[in-house]
Motif scaffolding. Structure first.
Motif, PDB file in Angstrom:
ATOM      1  N   GLU A   3       4.589   6.915   2.497  1.00  0.00           N
ATOM      2  CA  GLU A   3       3.722   5.764   2.203  1.00  0.00           C
ATOM      3  C   GLU A   3       2.756   5.416   3.330  1.00  0.00           C
ATOM      4  OE1 GLU A   3       5.644   2.377   0.506  1.00  0.00           O
ATOM      5  OE2 GLU A   3       6.734   3.591  -0.956  1.00  0.00           O
ATOM      6  N   ILE A  26       3.671  15.352  -2.051  1.00  0.00           N
ATOM      7  CA  ILE A  26       3.348  14.356  -3.075  1.00  0.00           C
ATOM      8  C   ILE A  26       4.463  14.298  -4.120  1.00  0.00           C
ATOM      9  CG2 ILE A  26       0.836  14.519  -2.831  1.00  0.00           C
ATOM     10  CD1 ILE A  26       0.973  16.272  -5.488  1.00  0.00           C
ATOM     11  N   TYR A  57      -1.125   6.134   3.015  1.00  0.00           N
ATOM     12  CA  TYR A  57      -2.078   5.256   2.330  1.00  0.00           C
ATOM     13  C   TYR A  57      -2.959   4.485   3.319  1.00  0.00           C
ATOM     14  CZ  TYR A  57       0.193   6.212  -2.101  1.00  0.00           C
ATOM     15  OH  TYR A  57       0.682   6.842  -3.223  1.00  0.00           O
ATOM     16  N   ILE A 104      -4.687  10.280  -6.760  1.00  0.00           N
ATOM     17  CA  ILE A 104      -3.943   9.336  -5.930  1.00  0.00           C
ATOM     18  C   ILE A 104      -4.814   8.094  -5.781  1.00  0.00           C
ATOM     19  CG2 ILE A 104      -2.993   8.851  -3.642  1.00  0.00           C
ATOM     20  CD1 ILE A 104      -2.235  11.740  -3.394  1.00  0.00           C
ATOM     21  N   THR A 105      -4.247   6.935  -6.085  1.00  0.00           N
ATOM     22  CA  THR A 105      -5.008   5.688  -5.990  1.00  0.00           C
ATOM     23  C   THR A 105      -4.348   4.726  -5.004  1.00  0.00           C
ATOM     24  OG1 THR A 105      -3.806   4.610  -7.789  1.00  0.00           O
ATOM     25  CG2 THR A 105      -5.768   5.873  -8.393  1.00  0.00           C
ATOM     26  N   LYS A 106      -5.171   3.832  -4.468  1.00  0.00           N
ATOM     27  CA  LYS A 106      -4.685   2.675  -3.707  1.00  0.00           C
ATOM     28  C   LYS A 106      -5.675   1.552  -3.976  1.00  0.00           C
ATOM     29  CE  LYS A 106      -6.805   2.993   0.865  1.00  0.00           C
ATOM     30  NZ  LYS A 106      -6.612   3.013   2.290  1.00  0.00           N
ATOM     31  N   THR A 129      -0.554  11.066  -9.195  1.00  0.00           N
ATOM     32  CA  THR A 129       0.353  11.438  -8.111  1.00  0.00           C
ATOM     33  C   THR A 129       0.395  10.332  -7.066  1.00  0.00           C
ATOM     34  OG1 THR A 129      -1.413  12.580  -6.925  1.00  0.00           O
ATOM     35  CG2 THR A 129      -0.114  13.908  -8.407  1.00  0.00           C
ATOM     36  N   GLU A 130       1.360  10.457  -6.160  1.00  0.00           N
ATOM     37  CA  GLU A 130       1.432   9.519  -5.038  1.00  0.00           C
ATOM     38  C   GLU A 130       1.991  10.254  -3.827  1.00  0.00           C
ATOM     39  OE1 GLU A 130       5.632   7.279  -5.969  1.00  0.00           O
ATOM     40  OE2 GLU A 130       3.852   6.536  -7.006  1.00  0.00           O
ATOM     41  N   THR A 189       3.791  11.469 -10.698  1.00  0.00           N
ATOM     42  CA  THR A 189       4.363  10.340 -11.431  1.00  0.00           C
ATOM     43  C   THR A 189       4.110  10.401 -12.935  1.00  0.00           C
ATOM     44  OG1 THR A 189       2.422   8.981 -10.955  1.00  0.00           O
ATOM     45  CG2 THR A 189       4.268   8.810  -9.436  1.00  0.00           C
TER      46      THR A 189
END
Length: 144
Positions: free
Chosen positions: A97, A63, A100, A11-13, A92-93, A66
């Motif tokens: 939201e 989650i 985050y 998972i990124t941000k 994944t995400e 993706t």
């Protein structure tokens, strides 16, 4: 002993990756190291199903997967003991939201609690922070 099949979610941000922070002996020495969230694939369970289950069990969150990234085979030694993992890696995400904006996540596995936090990609890519499994840093440099 057989190889362990597991799965991990990335998972990124912005320029950060959510990783579990662990401490102890590892293949490169001893101390802090980081690993994406995930776990062991159970018999009859698909790796993507495992990932969804593990995030729910360990963090209590949902989650979305993706994209499948790749498979890493990691053979390593700790205290003269060989370890062997075959790991499926997914991008994944969060479904929610608002997660985050959270800085630290408690991870519960049985009686053990650790934490996951956002780690700057450059700290991993430069080798300043140790990322497992072996080979994941190179893969993420190409993919992210």
């Amino acid at each position: 002993m057989y190889p362990r099949a597991n799965t991990l979610g990335i998972i990124t941000k912005d320029n950060y990756i959510l990783l579990e922070e662990k401490e102890g002996k590892h293949a490169k020495g001893e101390g802090l190291y980081y690993r994406p969230i995930g776990g062991t694939i159970e018999l009859g369970e698909r790796s993507d199903e495992t990932l969804i289950r593990e995030f729910n069990e360990e963090l209590g969150i949902e989650i979305l997967i993706t994209r499948y990234i790749s498979c890493i085979e990691n053979i390593f030694m700790i205290d003269k003991n060989i370890g062997h993992e075959i790991t499926q890696i997914y991008l994944t995400e969060f479904k929610d939201e608002s997660l985050y904006h959270k800085e630290v996540f408690a991870i519960t596995e049985g009686n053990r609690t650790t934490k996951a936090k956002w780690i700057l990609k450059e700290e991993l890519f430069s080798g300043e922070k140790v990322l497992y499994p072996n080979g994941l840093t190179k893969l993420l440099k190409q993919e992210l």
